[in-house]
Design an enzyme around this catalytic site. Sequence first.
Site, PDB file in Angstrom:
ATOM      1  N   HIS A  18       0.844  -1.199   0.000  1.00 38.48           N
ATOM      2  CA  HIS A  18       0.000   0.000   0.000  1.00 38.48           C
ATOM      3  C   HIS A  18       0.874   1.242   0.000  1.00 38.48           C
ATOM      4  O   HIS A  18       2.106   1.154  -0.048  1.00 38.48           O
ATOM      5  CB  HIS A  18      -1.002  -0.039   1.153  1.00 38.48           C
ATOM      6  CG  HIS A  18      -0.387  -0.063   2.516  1.00 38.48           C
ATOM      7  ND1 HIS A  18       0.302   0.993   3.037  1.00 38.48           N
ATOM      8  CD2 HIS A  18      -0.342  -1.039   3.463  1.00 38.48           C
ATOM      9  CE1 HIS A  18       0.739   0.684   4.242  1.00 38.48           C
ATOM     10  NE2 HIS A  18       0.369  -0.548   4.522  1.00 38.48           N
ATOM     11  N   HIS A  21       4.028   1.653   2.272  1.00 35.93           N
ATOM     12  CA  HIS A  21       5.269   1.013   1.812  1.00 35.93           C
ATOM     13  C   HIS A  21       5.944   1.884   0.758  1.00 35.93           C
ATOM     14  O   HIS A  21       7.166   2.013   0.728  1.00 35.93           O
ATOM     15  CB  HIS A  21       4.979  -0.371   1.226  1.00 35.93           C
ATOM     16  CG  HIS A  21       4.284  -1.289   2.169  1.00 35.93           C
ATOM     17  ND1 HIS A  21       3.070  -1.849   1.900  1.00 35.93           N
ATOM     18  CD2 HIS A  21       4.628  -1.711   3.418  1.00 35.93           C
ATOM     19  CE1 HIS A  21       2.693  -2.599   2.928  1.00 35.93           C
ATOM     20  NE2 HIS A  21       3.619  -2.526   3.857  1.00 35.93           N
ATOM     21  N   CYS A 127       1.531 -11.001  19.477  1.00 34.71           N
ATOM     22  CA  CYS A 127       0.720 -10.386  18.411  1.00 34.71           C
ATOM     23  C   CYS A 127       1.368 -10.732  17.082  1.00 34.71           C
ATOM     24  O   CYS A 127       2.502 -10.309  16.810  1.00 34.71           O
ATOM     25  CB  CYS A 127       0.649  -8.867  18.570  1.00 34.71           C
ATOM     26  SG  CYS A 127      -0.100  -8.087  17.123  1.00 34.71           S
ATOM     27  N   CYS A 130       2.285  -7.695  14.751  1.00 33.57           N
ATOM     28  CA  CYS A 130       3.589  -7.059  15.008  1.00 33.57           C
ATOM     29  C   CYS A 130       4.725  -8.077  14.946  1.00 33.57           C
ATOM     30  O   CYS A 130       5.883  -7.708  14.884  1.00 33.57           O
ATOM     31  CB  CYS A 130       3.654  -6.441  16.391  1.00 33.57           C
ATOM     32  SG  CYS A 130       2.412  -5.222  16.777  1.00 33.57           S
ATOM     33  N   CYS A 144      -4.021  -5.448  20.803  1.00 32.36           N
ATOM     34  CA  CYS A 144      -2.869  -4.699  20.304  1.00 32.36           C
ATOM     35  C   CYS A 144      -3.413  -3.451  19.611  1.00 32.36           C
ATOM     36  O   CYS A 144      -4.207  -3.566  18.680  1.00 32.36           O
ATOM     37  CB  CYS A 144      -2.074  -5.542  19.312  1.00 32.36           C
ATOM     38  SG  CYS A 144      -0.967  -4.545  18.287  1.00 32.36           S
ATOM     39  N   HIS A 147      -3.022  -3.289  15.777  1.00 31.48           N
ATOM     40  CA  HIS A 147      -3.677  -4.268  14.908  1.00 31.48           C
ATOM     41  C   HIS A 147      -5.112  -4.613  15.304  1.00 31.48           C
ATOM     42  O   HIS A 147      -5.744  -5.425  14.639  1.00 31.48           O
ATOM     43  CB  HIS A 147      -2.823  -5.541  14.812  1.00 31.48           C
ATOM     44  CG  HIS A 147      -1.513  -5.290  14.140  1.00 31.48           C
ATOM     45  ND1 HIS A 147      -0.358  -5.038  14.833  1.00 31.48           N
ATOM     46  CD2 HIS A 147      -1.203  -5.182  12.832  1.00 31.48           C
ATOM     47  CE1 HIS A 147       0.629  -4.809  13.971  1.00 31.48           C
ATOM     48  NE2 HIS A 147       0.140  -4.882  12.764  1.00 31.48           N
ATOM     49  N   LYS A 297      -3.430   5.115  11.025  1.00 33.27           N
ATOM     50  CA  LYS A 297      -2.299   4.621  10.253  1.00 33.27           C
ATOM     51  C   LYS A 297      -2.815   3.736   9.118  1.00 33.27           C
ATOM     52  O   LYS A 297      -3.653   2.866   9.354  1.00 33.27           O
ATOM     53  CB  LYS A 297      -1.379   3.789  11.163  1.00 33.27           C
ATOM     54  CG  LYS A 297      -0.193   3.223  10.397  1.00 33.27           C
ATOM     55  CD  LYS A 297       0.554   2.151  11.171  1.00 33.27           C
ATOM     56  CE  LYS A 297       1.579   1.491  10.266  1.00 33.27           C
ATOM     57  NZ  LYS A 297       2.102   0.245  10.781  1.00 33.27           N
TER      58      LYS A 297
END
Length: 474
Positions: A18, A21, A127, A130, A144, A147, A297
């Site tokens: 996405h 990146h 998690c 992560c 988390c 996420h 994010k």
Amino acid sequence: MRKFYVTTPIYYPSSNPHLGHAYTDVIADVIARFKRKEGFDVFFLTGTDEHGFKIQEHAKGAGKTPRQFVNEMSERFEKLGEALNLSNDDFIRTTDKKRHWPGVELIWKKIEKKGDVYKKKYKGLYCSGCEVFKKEKELVDGKCPDHDKEPELVEEENYFFKLSKYREKIEELIKKEEVKIAPESGKKEILNFLGKGLDDVSVSRSVEKLSWGIPVPGDEKQILYVWLDALSNYISAIGYGRDEENFKKWWPADVHCVGKDILRFHSVIWIGMLLSAGLEVPKNILVHGHITSEGRKMSKTIGNVVDPFEIVKEYGTDAVRYYLLREIPAFGDGDFSEKKFKERYNADLADGLGNLISRTVALAGKHESIKELPGEDIEKKVREIKKEAESFLEKFKFNEALGSAWKLIHFADRYIEEKKPWEKKEESVTVVKNLIYISASLSEMLSPFMPETAERIKKKIQKKEKSPLFPKLK
Ligand code: ME8
């Protein structure tokens, strides 16, 4: 020739790349291109991080073997590099047994030989988003926060790395800026984190739980922790464990570019691993903020992602590179919306840069050839602005460096308005000469940021091509 080694993180090819990146890719590329322009021998590395739980789960979900799955997905990250016109020299995949595994095995052996590995029974909350054990206090409502997922309770015996042993040394390196974390807020965050003490970290998982990874050398029942495997890419790709000469040529890294979500791994675990293995540490860690969408994010797990291929297709590579570099402050978070994108595009690229080049071409059209040098005052102004842009780039302040280039564009616009070359024919040769010089300088200044545009500016000026550089968007 002085060398310069720059890296991006290696991305999890768990789903499509996405825009987040794309951001790290582009900033690392600007650094690589800028350093090449300065005469450095540059090695620019990117790649994919293909082991671990997350990948194992996603492959299962897609009904594929992990191998099939990562082969398909990793190619998409390589394609993203092409779409963004990255000048990377290499693309490392952690499933590459020939190129990556020897480096991982060697660093493990060095750490083990140093007496920094021990076995312990452990219970913790993992998690897989992560790929990390979380502490109770790091969770929000039992989940988390990055996420939105409850971690899994894991209880088993595995290997631990004596990271705590290196706490003071890591702190000292960061304080003395032998490992320089930019920006200052990143450095502060890590020093604050280190100040609270440091636990040893679990660095393996039982093969029954996790089979998709690199076996611990000498113990086939355990698989290496994915972060230990992944971080080693920075040395494996340049030859650690298989090509000592090449490794010596490039290591240590001059800059690791990372998002703020993975700063701790790079400035604490990675530095600890290198110290234990007796290797040099990276010189800089450049931390950037996140691209947000709908205020959060941008993340595959959250599902608010923007497809970089689509916007590149619609608006062009350089327009996307420009937006990312200009709109997202180098060290803070920045939002992406198509509306904002179009506004920036029209104001800065179509009306700003594009319009200046069109006016220059139109005015130059009236003159056969202009070979004289620019006026002294213009040369001085350009020199000042170029210097300013370079100093911003040295500090990784991409948006401000672009701001300097746009200062030059506004200066040229004012200059045209003032001189009115269409009215005063006798002065127009001088004005055109100066505008051509400014355009050529802009092409040079913009080349690390928008390499294709830089080439097109040169061509347009030489051939007096009238077509617009950036057609206005509706
Ligand atoms: O963490 N905004 O991989 P990953 C800006 N495999 N940058 C973003 C972003 C966003 N919304 N989302 C992702 C991993 N990134 C590990 C790294 S390195 C040895 C192993 C960028 O696919 C940013 O650079 O989750 C972030 O650090 C990286 O992608 C993480 O990508």
